[in-house]
Design a protein around this motif. Structure first.
Motif, PDB file in Angstrom:
ATOM      1  N   ALA A  19       0.301  -1.370   0.146  1.00 54.49           N
ATOM      2  CA  ALA A  19      -0.021   0.362  -0.111  1.00 54.49           C
ATOM      3  C   ALA A  19       1.155   1.736  -0.180  1.00 54.49           C
ATOM      4  O   ALA A  19       0.403   2.575  -0.407  1.00 54.49           O
ATOM      5  CB  ALA A  19      -1.126  -0.230   1.113  1.00 54.49           C
ATOM      6  N   CYS A  20       1.776   1.348   1.148  1.00 56.68           N
ATOM      7  CA  CYS A  20       2.706   3.000   0.718  1.00 56.68           C
ATOM      8  C   CYS A  20       3.630   2.581  -0.388  1.00 56.68           C
ATOM      9  O   CYS A  20       3.550   4.161  -0.966  1.00 56.68           O
ATOM     10  CB  CYS A  20       4.032   2.013   2.241  1.00 56.68           C
ATOM     11  N   VAL A  21       4.556   1.245  -0.983  1.00 54.65           N
ATOM     12  CA  VAL A  21       5.040   1.660  -2.479  1.00 54.65           C
ATOM     13  C   VAL A  21       4.070   1.938  -3.607  1.00 54.65           C
ATOM     14  O   VAL A  21       3.671   3.398  -4.272  1.00 54.65           O
ATOM     15  CB  VAL A  21       5.059   0.561  -3.546  1.00 54.65           C
ATOM     16  N   GLU A  22       2.938   1.255  -2.915  1.00 49.21           N
ATOM     17  CA  GLU A  22       1.957   1.890  -4.570  1.00 49.21           C
ATOM     18  C   GLU A  22       1.029   3.365  -4.101  1.00 49.21           C
ATOM     19  O   GLU A  22       1.364   4.432  -5.583  1.00 49.21           O
ATOM     20  CB  GLU A  22       0.302   0.660  -4.487  1.00 49.21           C
ATOM     21  N   ALA A  23       0.930   4.113  -2.940  1.00 50.19           N
ATOM     22  CA  ALA A  23       0.515   5.362  -2.822  1.00 50.19           C
ATOM     23  C   ALA A  23       1.376   6.139  -3.074  1.00 50.19           C
ATOM     24  O   ALA A  23       1.618   7.188  -3.731  1.00 50.19           O
ATOM     25  CB  ALA A  23       0.033   5.111  -1.132  1.00 50.19           C
ATOM     26  N   ALA A  24       2.861   5.875  -2.871  1.00 49.74           N
ATOM     27  CA  ALA A  24       4.199   6.521  -3.174  1.00 49.74           C
ATOM     28  C   ALA A  24       3.789   6.732  -4.548  1.00 49.74           C
ATOM     29  O   ALA A  24       4.536   8.481  -4.923  1.00 49.74           O
ATOM     30  CB  ALA A  24       5.429   6.682  -2.846  1.00 49.74           C
ATOM     31  N   ALA A  25       4.073   6.086  -5.242  1.00 50.42           N
ATOM     32  CA  ALA A  25       3.861   6.371  -6.782  1.00 50.42           C
ATOM     33  C   ALA A  25       3.161   6.889  -7.520  1.00 50.42           C
ATOM     34  O   ALA A  25       3.540   7.713  -8.612  1.00 50.42           O
ATOM     35  CB  ALA A  25       3.564   4.612  -7.225  1.00 50.42           C
ATOM     36  N   ASP A  26       1.607   7.016  -6.460  1.00 50.71           N
ATOM     37  CA  ASP A  26       0.294   7.672  -7.195  1.00 50.71           C
ATOM     38  C   ASP A  26       0.509   9.212  -6.733  1.00 50.71           C
ATOM     39  O   ASP A  26       0.366  10.244  -8.081  1.00 50.71           O
ATOM     40  CB  ASP A  26      -0.733   7.229  -6.395  1.00 50.71           C
ATOM     41  N   LEU A  27       1.536   9.613  -6.113  1.00 54.30           N
ATOM     42  CA  LEU A  27       1.339  10.929  -6.036  1.00 54.30           C
ATOM     43  C   LEU A  27       2.466  11.143  -6.257  1.00 54.30           C
ATOM     44  O   LEU A  27       2.573  12.779  -6.643  1.00 54.30           O
ATOM     45  CB  LEU A  27       2.337  10.870  -3.626  1.00 54.30           C
ATOM     46  N   LYS A  28       3.585  10.939  -6.986  1.00 52.99           N
ATOM     47  CA  LYS A  28       4.703  10.621  -7.259  1.00 52.99           C
ATOM     48  C   LYS A  28       4.185  10.936  -8.642  1.00 52.99           C
ATOM     49  O   LYS A  28       4.192  12.439  -9.448  1.00 52.99           O
ATOM     50  CB  LYS A  28       5.435  10.070  -8.393  1.00 52.99           C
ATOM     51  N   ALA A  29       3.317  10.528  -9.291  1.00 47.10           N
ATOM     52  CA  ALA A  29       2.586  11.099 -10.940  1.00 47.10           C
ATOM     53  C   ALA A  29       1.846  12.273 -10.292  1.00 47.10           C
ATOM     54  O   ALA A  29       1.658  13.044 -11.644  1.00 47.10           O
ATOM     55  CB  ALA A  29       1.689   9.514 -11.279  1.00 47.10           C
ATOM     56  N   ALA A  30       0.816  12.037  -9.291  1.00 49.91           N
ATOM     57  CA  ALA A  30       0.321  13.618  -9.184  1.00 49.91           C
ATOM     58  C   ALA A  30       0.968  14.571  -9.817  1.00 49.91           C
ATOM     59  O   ALA A  30       0.551  15.182  -9.963  1.00 49.91           O
ATOM     60  CB  ALA A  30      -0.184  13.043  -7.880  1.00 49.91           C
ATOM     61  N   ALA A  31       2.437  14.626  -9.115  1.00 51.89           N
ATOM     62  CA  ALA A  31       2.995  15.627  -8.720  1.00 51.89           C
ATOM     63  C   ALA A  31       4.093  15.832 -10.346  1.00 51.89           C
ATOM     64  O   ALA A  31       4.321  16.954 -10.509  1.00 51.89           O
ATOM     65  CB  ALA A  31       4.594  15.235  -7.876  1.00 51.89           C
ATOM     66  N   GLU A  32       3.648  15.482 -10.917  1.00 50.66           N
ATOM     67  CA  GLU A  32       4.606  15.072 -12.058  1.00 50.66           C
ATOM     68  C   GLU A  32       3.413  15.692 -12.986  1.00 50.66           C
ATOM     69  O   GLU A  32       3.786  17.090 -14.077  1.00 50.66           O
ATOM     70  CB  GLU A  32       4.926  13.975 -12.809  1.00 50.66           C
ATOM     71  N   ARG A  33       1.863  15.770 -12.689  1.00 45.23           N
ATOM     72  CA  ARG A  33       0.813  16.117 -12.905  1.00 45.23           C
ATOM     73  C   ARG A  33       1.059  17.510 -13.190  1.00 45.23           C
ATOM     74  O   ARG A  33       0.134  18.946 -13.792  1.00 45.23           O
ATOM     75  CB  ARG A  33      -0.243  15.128 -13.461  1.00 45.23           C
TER      76      ARG A  33
END
Length: 67
Positions: A50-64
């Motif tokens: 869950a931590c890994v998936e959430a971190a990836a989602d947050l990174k993607a949102a930051a890039e957007r």
């Protein structure tokens, strides 16, 4: 404003990545000691994922936000 939000998201992603690492260390100790019940090892594993998936989602949102 978007750059500020993106930085907050990146910091949160970093915190989640660090949390996943600490949980992995715990997971390794539980496996090495062999005394933890299966449900606890599975729970730790689920939290790592869950931590890994959430971190990836947050990174993607930051890039957007930086586009």
């Amino acid at each position: 404003m978007s750059a500020e939000h993106a930085e907050i998201l990146r910091l949160d992603a970093h915190a989640l990545t660090a949390c996943a690492e600490r949980l992995r260390e715990l997971q390794e100790r539980l496996e090495a000691e062999g005394v933890a019940p299966q449900w606890l090892r599975e729970s730790v594993n689920a939290h790592v994922a869950a931590c890994v998936e959430a971190a990836a989602d947050l990174k993607a949102a930051a890039e957007r936000l930086n586009r």
